[in-house]
Design an enzyme around this catalytic site. Structure first.
Site, PDB file in Angstrom:
ATOM      1  N   ASN A   1     -10.717  -2.338  -5.300  1.00  0.00           N
ATOM      2  CA  ASN A   1      -9.880  -1.439  -6.114  1.00  0.00           C
ATOM      3  C   ASN A   1     -10.408  -1.293  -7.540  1.00  0.00           C
ATOM      4  OD1 ASN A   1      -6.759  -2.659  -4.664  1.00  0.00           O
ATOM      5  ND2 ASN A   1      -8.005  -0.918  -4.046  1.00  0.00           N
TER       6      ASN A   1
ATOM      7  N   ASP B   1       0.825  -1.210   0.000  1.00  0.00           N
ATOM      8  CA  ASP B   1       0.000   0.000   0.000  1.00  0.00           C
ATOM      9  C   ASP B   1       0.860   1.261   0.000  1.00  0.00           C
ATOM     10  OD1 ASP B   1      -2.324   1.444  -0.029  1.00  0.00           O
ATOM     11  OD2 ASP B   1      -2.792   1.160   2.092  1.00  0.00           O
TER      12      ASP B   1
HETATM   13  C1  IPE Z   1      -5.369  -2.744  -0.100  1.00  0.00           C
HETATM   14  O1  IPE Z   1      -5.043  -1.399  -0.208  1.00  0.00           O
HETATM   15  C2  IPE Z   1      -5.314  -3.421  -1.442  1.00  0.00           C
HETATM   16  C3  IPE Z   1      -4.001  -3.508  -2.064  1.00  0.00           C
HETATM   17  C4  IPE Z   1      -2.869  -3.102  -1.566  1.00  0.00           C
HETATM   18  C5  IPE Z   1      -3.973  -4.119  -3.362  1.00  0.00           C
HETATM   19  P1  IPE Z   1      -6.159  -0.263  -0.349  1.00  0.00           P
HETATM   20  O2  IPE Z   1      -5.454   1.014  -0.524  1.00  0.00           O
HETATM   21  O3  IPE Z   1      -7.145  -0.645  -1.386  1.00  0.00           O
HETATM   22  O4  IPE Z   1      -6.875  -0.341   1.063  1.00  0.00           O
HETATM   23  P2  IPE Z   1      -7.750   0.746   1.842  1.00  0.00           P
HETATM   24  O5  IPE Z   1      -8.745   1.280   0.874  1.00  0.00           O
HETATM   25  O6  IPE Z   1      -6.801   1.796   2.304  1.00  0.00           O
HETATM   26  O7  IPE Z   1      -8.344  -0.010   2.978  1.00  0.00           O
HETATM   27  C1  IPE Z   2      -1.606   0.328  -3.363  1.00  0.00           C
HETATM   28  O1  IPE Z   2      -1.419   1.703  -3.370  1.00  0.00           O
HETATM   29  C2  IPE Z   2      -1.822  -0.234  -4.730  1.00  0.00           C
HETATM   30  C3  IPE Z   2      -3.215  -0.635  -5.007  1.00  0.00           C
HETATM   31  C4  IPE Z   2      -4.173  -0.587  -4.150  1.00  0.00           C
HETATM   32  C5  IPE Z   2      -3.498  -1.112  -6.337  1.00  0.00           C
HETATM   33  P1  IPE Z   2      -2.622   2.733  -3.338  1.00  0.00           P
HETATM   34  O2  IPE Z   2      -3.001   3.063  -4.740  1.00  0.00           O
HETATM   35  O3  IPE Z   2      -3.733   2.234  -2.492  1.00  0.00           O
HETATM   36  O4  IPE Z   2      -1.920   3.958  -2.659  1.00  0.00           O
HETATM   37  P2  IPE Z   2      -2.551   4.996  -1.622  1.00  0.00           P
HETATM   38  O5  IPE Z   2      -3.148   4.198  -0.510  1.00  0.00           O
HETATM   39  O6  IPE Z   2      -3.565   5.789  -2.374  1.00  0.00           O
HETATM   40  O7  IPE Z   2      -1.371   5.811  -1.177  1.00  0.00           O
HETATM   41 MG    MG Z   3      -4.106   2.422  -0.506  1.00  0.00          MG
END
Ligand code: IPE
Ligand code: IPE
Ligand code: MG
Length: 253
Positions: free
Chosen positions: A65, A17
């Site tokens: 996502n 993340d």
């Molecule tokens: C979890 O991260 C999913 C992945 C890293 C693929 P998210 O960014 O989607 O999670 P939330 O929304 O902060 O809980």
């Molecule tokens: C994790 O990074 C990757 C995926 C969830 C695909 P994020 O895209 O959730 O990054 P933040 O949480 O917005 O920083």
């Molecule tokens: Mg995230």
């Protein structure tokens, strides 16, 4: 950072993340963050293989996502396609088997095709199992298992009295895989976000503020070192564990 090579976690799972926030910090668009995140995937896969980790499961895309803006979802698909094209040779060279959990039908046709091809051509590798969680949701996985169990009961392949936690694990997409010993989540969020809900009943959790694109081998070593300092009691007492060195484990392996 020193780690004990004799008590490595057998299975590490990572919630990768912080790509979006990394991009923001560098005044770039979110997609650039995902690109940098894909490089971190390469580093960590290689490091785990070097260290001798048997199972590495990466949360790359959650069911939820897929609800992000279309532009971002498409960019994630392209990155996945690119990763698979570029890395297949390396996976082969390193003896890594690629598997997936999640609904890969929801991915782009090209990504799905490349995944099937990569899974197929690495099927006999056994130095490390790399599992990508793609369009994955823990609750969806459990519901899917329940449906399959119901079908098997209807088809007289299974009796209600035979349902138990061991066989239930066999109906999940992670069937045959040990439960994660260590979960790492980057970017300072303290939540599970619908990852491996059933499988993480006794997983050791490790949270770091490092954003995924900045995650290096050293950070991985730190997580493993933290894991190695812990006592996994599985509901028992320390004394019981001392008296029974024959490694108590709830894993399905
Ligand atoms: C979890 O991260 C999913 C992945 C890293 C693929 P998210 O960014 O989607 O999670 P939330 O929304 O902060 O809980
Ligand atoms: C994790 O990074 C990757 C995926 C969830 C695909 P994020 O895209 O959730 O990054 P933040 O949480 O917005 O920083
Ligand atoms: Mg995230």
């Amino acid at each position: 950072m020193k780690i004990n090579m004799n008590s490595l976690p057998q299975h590490i799972a990572i919630i990768m993340d912080g790509n979006g926030r990394w991009a923001k910090q560098h005044t770039m668009g979110r997609i650039r963050g995902h690109k940098k995140g894909a490089q971190a995937v390469r580093t960590v896969v290689r490091s785990c293989r070097e260290i001798g980790i048997k199972h590495l499961t990466l949360f790359a895309l959650s069911t939820e996502n897929l609800g992000r803006p279309q532009e971002e979802v498409s960019a994630l698909m392209s990155l996945l396609e690119e990763y698979l094209s570029k890395e297949l040779k390396e996976l082969q060279k390193q003896g890594i088997r690629l598997t997936t959990i999640g609904e890969i039908e929801h991915l782009s046709a090209t990504a799905k095709e490349k995944l099937l091809q990569a899974k197929d051509s690495t099927a006999n590798n056994d130095r490390m199992i790399l599992t990508l969680a793609l369009s994955y949701g823990g609750r969806d996985e459990i519901i899917f298992a329940v449906k399959k169990i119901m079908q098997d009961i209807k088809g007289n392949k299974l009796k209600i009295k035979d349902i138990n936690k061991d066989m239930f694990g066999g109906y999940l997409q992670t069937a045959g895989m040990p439960d994660p010993d260590l979960l790492i989540r980057t970017s300072g969020e303290y939540r599970i976000s619908n990852f491996l809900l059933w499988q993480m009943a006794y997983t050791e959790l490790y949270f770091t503020d490092v954003l995924w694109p900045d995650f290096k081998k050293e950070d991985l070593m730190q997580a493993i070192a933290s894991y190695q300092k812990r006592e996994r009691r599985f509901g028992l007492t320390s004394e019981q564990l001392d008296n029974n060195n024959n490694s108590i484990s709830l894993n399905q392996d």
